[in-house]
Design a protein around this motif. Structure first.
Motif, mmCIF file in Angstrom:
data_model
loop_
_atom_site.group_PDB
_atom_site.id
_atom_site.type_symbol
_atom_site.label_atom_id
_atom_site.label_comp_id
_atom_site.label_asym_id
_atom_site.label_seq_id
_atom_site.Cartn_x
_atom_site.Cartn_y
_atom_site.Cartn_z
ATOM 1 N N PHE A 188 45.178 41.343 29.770
ATOM 2 C CA PHE A 188 44.466 40.122 29.731
ATOM 3 C C PHE A 188 44.590 39.023 30.804
ATOM 4 O O PHE A 188 44.014 38.728 31.568
ATOM 5 C CB PHE A 188 44.450 39.530 28.403
ATOM 6 N N VAL A 189 46.070 38.854 30.813
ATOM 7 C CA VAL A 189 46.711 38.008 31.828
ATOM 8 C C VAL A 189 46.459 38.511 33.420
ATOM 9 O O VAL A 189 45.806 37.775 34.252
ATOM 10 C CB VAL A 189 48.201 37.792 31.567
ATOM 11 N N ALA A 190 46.600 39.591 33.751
ATOM 12 C CA ALA A 190 46.167 40.309 34.631
ATOM 13 C C ALA A 190 44.820 40.304 35.252
ATOM 14 O O ALA A 190 44.439 39.737 36.258
ATOM 15 C CB ALA A 190 46.528 41.694 35.228
ATOM 16 N N GLY A 191 43.878 40.542 34.391
ATOM 17 C CA GLY A 191 42.475 40.507 34.549
ATOM 18 C C GLY A 191 42.150 38.821 34.783
ATOM 19 O O GLY A 191 41.317 38.620 35.925
ATOM 20 N N TYR A 192 42.573 37.956 34.281
ATOM 21 C CA TYR A 192 42.300 36.477 34.342
ATOM 22 C C TYR A 192 42.872 36.148 35.604
ATOM 23 O O TYR A 192 42.133 35.507 36.638
ATOM 24 C CB TYR A 192 43.020 35.668 33.181
ATOM 25 N N PHE A 193 44.008 36.592 36.144
ATOM 26 C CA PHE A 193 44.420 36.361 37.501
ATOM 27 C C PHE A 193 43.597 36.922 38.759
ATOM 28 O O PHE A 193 43.405 36.147 39.576
ATOM 29 C CB PHE A 193 45.749 36.809 37.590
ATOM 30 N N ILE A 194 43.239 38.234 38.272
ATOM 31 C CA ILE A 194 42.262 38.690 39.526
ATOM 32 C C ILE A 194 40.886 37.969 39.647
ATOM 33 O O ILE A 194 40.467 37.608 40.963
ATOM 34 C CB ILE A 194 42.247 40.184 39.227
ATOM 35 N N VAL A 195 40.330 37.657 38.423
ATOM 36 C CA VAL A 195 38.853 37.172 38.339
ATOM 37 C C VAL A 195 39.074 35.439 38.664
ATOM 38 O O VAL A 195 38.485 35.097 39.787
ATOM 39 C CB VAL A 195 38.535 37.341 37.087
ATOM 40 N N ALA A 196 39.997 34.829 38.351
ATOM 41 C CA ALA A 196 39.977 33.407 38.351
ATOM 42 C C ALA A 196 40.837 32.808 39.538
ATOM 43 O O ALA A 196 40.574 31.747 39.965
ATOM 44 C CB ALA A 196 40.414 32.725 37.106
#
Length: 384
Positions: free
Chosen positions: A119-127
């Protein structure tokens, strides 16, 4: 799950309530993103509508409408402040830092570790990562283009070199002054206000807390207009603040005081009164209790508040968009001026420089946080 629901969330309730009120007010008053993405398409939020009332394409500014909207926001401020004050009256129920062998511990995520990491990695990539890549792409091109081999052949650093050097260094100097002075004054005042509200028995402490909380519920665009009119027509002959860096310092401190006091209030709520009483029995004065007991226990929260307020000051756009001038221009207004003139290449280049200059502040916080124990040892070992 039972510990989280029945213990942790209940103990954190004042902090969660304060954070919820703060985020709601910030989202309602947001200016930068709605202004960049919505103004050209006539999609208005509260702040961008007020900004358009102040800078109409035709006619004179509508100061009366802006003042009316500000009064409406004051009514909401009273209601939200009253709700938070009711929670503060029950402060002893939320105290967890006591003198009875207090020692925090870190809970492991167990099977939830990898879902949390994903979740944190996905948030970092998108945001974070994708916007940075886009900024880098646009900053290298003479005009906006979709990614292609032909566009890549035109890439250069011209947008970085064409930003005037004197303008760049003046905006950096002003921003550094704001980042050092504003959080220092704000955190000092916040600790004093929290002590008055939660520890003293002074009359009118609820009024003090109300005025400390008020700025967060008043949209910054309204607040900046009020400060502009005050400095121009009320105090300019006595203290000529308009056009100087000190009007930004003053307005930033007042605007960030609500955030600082919510941080120090929540931290002080969790320090039991028995620690104060033990120090007083040992002969400590009020100043001694504050210096030897409260400030060491509040130090992690004070550091976090200082760095966070410094970063908010660094990226602040709404307040200086009305109050800045040639001499007190901060970095955020430099980026905004290029966006307003549709110079997206220079705006992206300036934004990347702005982000690069922010990294040392983040690294400093991470280093100090590890050293004093925020990330590992916790408040208990830091107080010892």
């Amino acid at each position: 799950w039972q510990v989280t629901a029945k213990v942790t969330l209940r103990v954190l309730f004042p902090g969660l309530l304060a954070a919820g009120i703060y985020v709601t007010a910030v989202c309602f008053a947001a200016f930068d993103v709605p202004a960049i993405l919505g103004l050209t398409n006539r999609i208005y939020t509260f702040s961008t509508y007020v900004f358009r009332q102040l800078t109409p394409t035709e006619g004179l500014p509508e100061y009366g409408n802006v003042a009316t909207l500000g009064v409406v926001m004051l009514v909401f401020a009273v209601l939200m402040s009253a709700g938070y004050r009711r929670v503060q009256r029950q402060a002893p129920r939320y105290a967890v830092v006591t003198g009875k062998a207090y020692r925090p511990r870190i809970a492991t995520l167990g099977r939830l570790k990898w879902p949390a990491v994903i979740f944190v990695a996905g948030y970092f990539i998108v945001a974070q990562l994708l916007p940075l890549i886009m900024l880098g792409w646009v900053s290298a091109l003479p005009y906006l283009q979709l990614p292609s081999a032909a566009a890549l052949s035109q890439a250069s650093l011209n947008n970085f070199w064409t930003i005037p050097t004197d303008l760049l260094f003046r905006s950096i100097k002003n921003t550094v002054v704001l980042m050092l002075v504003v959080p220092t004054i704000t955190v000092a005042i916040s600790v004093a206000v929290s002590w008055m509200v939660l520890r003293s028995k002074a009359r009118g402490r609820a009024v003090i807390d109300f005025f400390a909380f008020l700025p967060v519920t008043v949209p910054p665009i309204v607040f900046s207009i009020a400060a502009l009119l005050l400095t121009l027509f009320a105090i300019n002959r006595i203290v000529p603040l308009y056009g100087t860096i000190w009007i930004l310092v003053l307005v930033y401190v007042v605007a960030r005081l609500s955030y600082g006091t919510r941080m120090t209030n929540n931290a002080m709520l969790q320090i039991h009164h028995e620690l104060d009483e033990a120090a007083q029995v040992s002969g400590a004065s009020t100043a001694g209790v504050l210096r030897s007991v409260l400030v060491p226990l509040l130090a992690p929260s004070m550091l976090y508040a200082w760095v966070w307020i410094a970063l908010l000051t660094y990226r602040e756009l709404t307040l200086p968009v009305v109050l800045s001038s040639h001499d007190n221009l901060p970095f955020s207004i430099l980026v905004w001026s290029y966006v307003q003139s549709s110079s997206y290449g220079r705006a992206s280049a300036a934004a990347l420089m702005m982000l690069a200059l922010m990294l040392p502040c983040l690294f400093l916080y991470w280093t100090i946080a590890r050293r004093i124990g925020i990330l590992g040892r916790g408040m208990g070992e830091w107080s010892r």
